[in-house]
Design a protein around this motif. Sequence first.
Motif, PDB file in Angstrom:
ATOM      1  N   LYS A  44      -4.574   4.290  -8.615  1.00  0.00           N
ATOM      2  CA  LYS A  44      -5.402   4.552  -9.794  1.00  0.00           C
ATOM      3  C   LYS A  44      -6.695   5.281  -9.442  1.00  0.00           C
ATOM      4  CE  LYS A  44      -3.631   0.689 -12.436  1.00  0.00           C
ATOM      5  NZ  LYS A  44      -3.886  -0.657 -12.931  1.00  0.00           N
ATOM      6  N   GLU A  45      -7.264   4.968  -8.307  1.00  0.00           N
ATOM      7  CA  GLU A  45      -8.527   5.581  -7.856  1.00  0.00           C
ATOM      8  C   GLU A  45      -8.353   6.090  -6.424  1.00  0.00           C
ATOM      9  OE1 GLU A  45     -11.288   6.246  -9.331  1.00  0.00           O
ATOM     10  OE2 GLU A  45     -11.065   5.137 -11.198  1.00  0.00           O
ATOM     11  N   PRO A  46      -7.740   7.258  -6.230  1.00  0.00           N
ATOM     12  CA  PRO A  46      -7.469   7.756  -4.873  1.00  0.00           C
ATOM     13  C   PRO A  46      -8.722   7.972  -4.029  1.00  0.00           C
ATOM     14  CG  PRO A  46      -6.476   9.188  -6.535  1.00  0.00           C
ATOM     15  CD  PRO A  46      -7.253   8.155  -7.258  1.00  0.00           C
ATOM     16  N   GLY A  47      -9.868   8.187  -4.629  1.00  0.00           N
ATOM     17  CA  GLY A  47     -11.090   8.425  -3.877  1.00  0.00           C
ATOM     18  C   GLY A  47     -11.853   7.169  -3.499  1.00  0.00           C
ATOM     19  N   PHE A  48     -11.354   6.013  -3.863  1.00  0.00           N
ATOM     20  CA  PHE A  48     -12.032   4.740  -3.575  1.00  0.00           C
ATOM     21  C   PHE A  48     -11.785   4.380  -2.111  1.00  0.00           C
ATOM     22  CE2 PHE A  48     -12.251  -0.018  -4.906  1.00  0.00           C
ATOM     23  CZ  PHE A  48     -13.500  -0.125  -4.329  1.00  0.00           C
ATOM     24  N   MET A  49     -12.694   4.817  -1.262  1.00  0.00           N
ATOM     25  CA  MET A  49     -12.495   4.717   0.189  1.00  0.00           C
ATOM     26  C   MET A  49     -12.507   3.283   0.701  1.00  0.00           C
ATOM     27  SD  MET A  49     -11.858   7.779   0.651  1.00  0.00           S
ATOM     28  CE  MET A  49     -11.640   7.857   2.399  1.00  0.00           C
ATOM     29  N   ASP A  50     -13.269   2.399   0.088  1.00  0.00           N
ATOM     30  CA  ASP A  50     -13.271   1.004   0.519  1.00  0.00           C
ATOM     31  C   ASP A  50     -11.880   0.398   0.361  1.00  0.00           C
ATOM     32  OD1 ASP A  50     -15.972   1.192   1.067  1.00  0.00           O
ATOM     33  OD2 ASP A  50     -16.581   0.294  -0.838  1.00  0.00           O
ATOM     34  N   ALA A  51     -11.204   0.713  -0.733  1.00  0.00           N
ATOM     35  CA  ALA A  51      -9.856   0.197  -0.964  1.00  0.00           C
ATOM     36  C   ALA A  51      -8.878   0.798   0.033  1.00  0.00           C
ATOM     37  CB  ALA A  51      -9.408   0.489  -2.386  1.00  0.00           C
ATOM     38  N   ARG A  52      -9.011   2.091   0.306  1.00  0.00           N
ATOM     39  CA  ARG A  52      -8.135   2.735   1.285  1.00  0.00           C
ATOM     40  C   ARG A  52      -8.279   2.091   2.660  1.00  0.00           C
ATOM     41  NH1 ARG A  52      -5.652   7.546   0.576  1.00  0.00           N
ATOM     42  NH2 ARG A  52      -5.957   8.572  -1.412  1.00  0.00           N
ATOM     43  N   ASN A  53      -9.527   1.870   3.066  1.00  0.00           N
ATOM     44  CA  ASN A  53      -9.774   1.258   4.384  1.00  0.00           C
ATOM     45  C   ASN A  53      -9.258  -0.174   4.444  1.00  0.00           C
ATOM     46  OD1 ASN A  53     -10.952   3.601   5.347  1.00  0.00           O
ATOM     47  ND2 ASN A  53     -12.997   2.982   4.681  1.00  0.00           N
ATOM     48  N   ALA A  54      -9.457  -0.934   3.376  1.00  0.00           N
ATOM     49  CA  ALA A  54      -8.963  -2.313   3.337  1.00  0.00           C
ATOM     50  C   ALA A  54      -7.439  -2.332   3.386  1.00  0.00           C
ATOM     51  CB  ALA A  54      -9.463  -3.024   2.078  1.00  0.00           C
ATOM     52  N   LEU A  55      -6.802  -1.417   2.675  1.00  0.00           N
ATOM     53  CA  LEU A  55      -5.342  -1.324   2.688  1.00  0.00           C
ATOM     54  C   LEU A  55      -4.842  -0.992   4.085  1.00  0.00           C
ATOM     55  CD1 LEU A  55      -2.572  -1.187   1.297  1.00  0.00           C
ATOM     56  CD2 LEU A  55      -3.100   1.171   0.663  1.00  0.00           C
ATOM     57  N   ARG A  56      -5.465  -0.020   4.731  1.00  0.00           N
ATOM     58  CA  ARG A  56      -5.080   0.369   6.085  1.00  0.00           C
ATOM     59  C   ARG A  56      -5.225  -0.803   7.058  1.00  0.00           C
ATOM     60  NH1 ARG A  56      -8.473   4.522   6.780  1.00  0.00           N
ATOM     61  NH2 ARG A  56      -7.185   5.770   5.406  1.00  0.00           N
ATOM     62  N   ASP A  57      -6.331  -1.535   6.954  1.00  0.00           N
ATOM     63  CA  ASP A  57      -6.555  -2.683   7.840  1.00  0.00           C
ATOM     64  C   ASP A  57      -5.524  -3.781   7.606  1.00  0.00           C
ATOM     65  OD1 ASP A  57      -8.743  -1.432   8.971  1.00  0.00           O
ATOM     66  OD2 ASP A  57     -10.209  -2.515   7.738  1.00  0.00           O
ATOM     67  N   ALA A  58      -5.217  -4.070   6.346  1.00  0.00           N
ATOM     68  CA  ALA A  58      -4.242  -5.115   6.029  1.00  0.00           C
ATOM     69  C   ALA A  58      -2.852  -4.731   6.530  1.00  0.00           C
ATOM     70  CB  ALA A  58      -4.208  -5.377   4.527  1.00  0.00           C
ATOM     71  N   GLU A  59      -2.482  -3.470   6.349  1.00  0.00           N
ATOM     72  CA  GLU A  59      -1.169  -3.025   6.833  1.00  0.00           C
ATOM     73  C   GLU A  59      -1.104  -3.064   8.355  1.00  0.00           C
ATOM     74  OE1 GLU A  59       0.376  -0.061   3.316  1.00  0.00           O
ATOM     75  OE2 GLU A  59      -0.909   0.780   4.876  1.00  0.00           O
ATOM     76  N   ARG A  60      -2.199  -2.717   9.011  1.00  0.00           N
ATOM     77  CA  ARG A  60      -2.250  -2.754  10.475  1.00  0.00           C
ATOM     78  C   ARG A  60      -2.114  -4.193  10.983  1.00  0.00           C
ATOM     79  NH1 ARG A  60      -7.070  -0.326  11.397  1.00  0.00           N
ATOM     80  NH2 ARG A  60      -6.106   1.680  11.074  1.00  0.00           N
ATOM     81  N   ARG A  61      -2.827  -5.128  10.349  1.00  0.00           N
ATOM     82  CA  ARG A  61      -2.716  -6.539  10.750  1.00  0.00           C
ATOM     83  C   ARG A  61      -1.303  -7.069  10.542  1.00  0.00           C
ATOM     84  NH1 ARG A  61      -6.970  -9.058   7.361  1.00  0.00           N
ATOM     85  NH2 ARG A  61      -7.581  -6.965   6.895  1.00  0.00           N
ATOM     86  N   LYS A  62      -0.694  -6.691   9.433  1.00  0.00           N
ATOM     87  CA  LYS A  62       0.675  -7.131   9.151  1.00  0.00           C
ATOM     88  C   LYS A  62       1.641  -6.563  10.190  1.00  0.00           C
ATOM     89  CE  LYS A  62       4.322  -6.959   5.734  1.00  0.00           C
ATOM     90  NZ  LYS A  62       4.776  -6.402   4.487  1.00  0.00           N
ATOM     91  N   ALA A  63       1.471  -5.307  10.550  1.00  0.00           N
ATOM     92  CA  ALA A  63       2.353  -4.674  11.539  1.00  0.00           C
ATOM     93  C   ALA A  63       2.177  -5.299  12.913  1.00  0.00           C
ATOM     94  CB  ALA A  63       2.074  -3.179  11.598  1.00  0.00           C
ATOM     95  N   ASN A  64       0.969  -5.665  13.265  1.00  0.00           N
ATOM     96  CA  ASN A  64       0.721  -6.264  14.578  1.00  0.00           C
ATOM     97  C   ASN A  64       1.321  -7.660  14.710  1.00  0.00           C
ATOM     98  OD1 ASN A  64      -0.603  -4.036  15.571  1.00  0.00           O
ATOM     99  ND2 ASN A  64      -2.618  -4.777  14.990  1.00  0.00           N
ATOM    100  N   ARG A  65       1.531  -8.334  13.577  1.00  0.00           N
ATOM    101  CA  ARG A  65       2.122  -9.674  13.630  1.00  0.00           C
ATOM    102  C   ARG A  65       3.641  -9.642  13.747  1.00  0.00           C
ATOM    103  NH1 ARG A  65       0.898 -12.943   8.786  1.00  0.00           N
ATOM    104  NH2 ARG A  65       1.101 -10.926   7.841  1.00  0.00           N
ATOM    105  N   GLN A  66       4.257  -8.478  13.525  1.00  0.00           N
ATOM    106  CA  GLN A  66       5.708  -8.391  13.584  1.00  0.00           C
ATOM    107  C   GLN A  66       6.193  -8.502  15.023  1.00  0.00           C
ATOM    108  OE1 GLN A  66       6.508  -4.651  11.697  1.00  0.00           O
ATOM    109  NE2 GLN A  66       6.684  -5.582   9.682  1.00  0.00           N
ATOM    110  N   SER A  67       7.412  -9.009  15.155  1.00  0.00           N
ATOM    111  CA  SER A  67       8.000  -9.134  16.483  1.00  0.00           C
ATOM    112  C   SER A  67       8.376  -7.750  17.012  1.00  0.00           C
ATOM    113  CB  SER A  67       9.244 -10.015  16.423  1.00  0.00           C
ATOM    114  OG  SER A  67      10.288  -9.349  15.751  1.00  0.00           O
ATOM    115  N   PRO A  68       8.508  -7.606  18.324  1.00  0.00           N
ATOM    116  CA  PRO A  68       8.914  -6.312  18.887  1.00  0.00           C
ATOM    117  C   PRO A  68      10.272  -5.838  18.353  1.00  0.00           C
ATOM    118  CG  PRO A  68       8.045  -7.712  20.606  1.00  0.00           C
ATOM    119  CD  PRO A  68       8.139  -8.549  19.370  1.00  0.00           C
ATOM    120  N   PHE A  69      11.173  -6.762  18.103  1.00  0.00           N
ATOM    121  CA  PHE A  69      12.492  -6.389  17.588  1.00  0.00           C
ATOM    122  C   PHE A  69      12.372  -5.793  16.179  1.00  0.00           C
ATOM    123  CE2 PHE A  69      16.522  -7.376  15.402  1.00  0.00           C
ATOM    124  CZ  PHE A  69      17.363  -6.621  16.195  1.00  0.00           C
ATOM    125  N   THR A  70      11.535  -6.377  15.339  1.00  0.00           N
ATOM    126  CA  THR A  70      11.328  -5.871  13.989  1.00  0.00           C
ATOM    127  C   THR A  70      10.698  -4.484  14.030  1.00  0.00           C
ATOM    128  OG1 THR A  70      11.006  -8.133  13.214  1.00  0.00           O
ATOM    129  CG2 THR A  70      10.290  -6.386  11.748  1.00  0.00           C
TER     130      THR A  70
END
Length: 97
Positions: A44-70
């Motif tokens: 809805k707001e592509p220029g909202f950089m705080d949301a973009r950064n928070a999304l990137r951080d959350a996705e990175r944390r989620k990816a780091n918790r995955q097992s190597p096989f996943t």
Amino acid sequence: MAIEKKSLRDVSSGIRGIYQKALEVISKGAEDYGIELLKGVVQKEPGFMDARNALRDAERRKANRQSPFTRFLGTTKSLGILMKGRGCLAKKPMEAL
């Protein structure tokens, strides 16, 4: 065409509320739901950089918790799509996109 960068005070109160809710949900450990909320905010707001950064951080944390096989399975799945796209690129560039 450049995206106009916006801060928290530049977005509407509805978007601000969803953003705050997403941060709250992520802090409580429900990252999947928080990621979905943030994706909606960024759409809805592509220029909202705080949301973009928070999304990137959350996705990175989620990816780091995955097992190597996943991680391996995800890489393998995306490799097939990438190879198909590269194969079509020369003949049908719009289909490759």
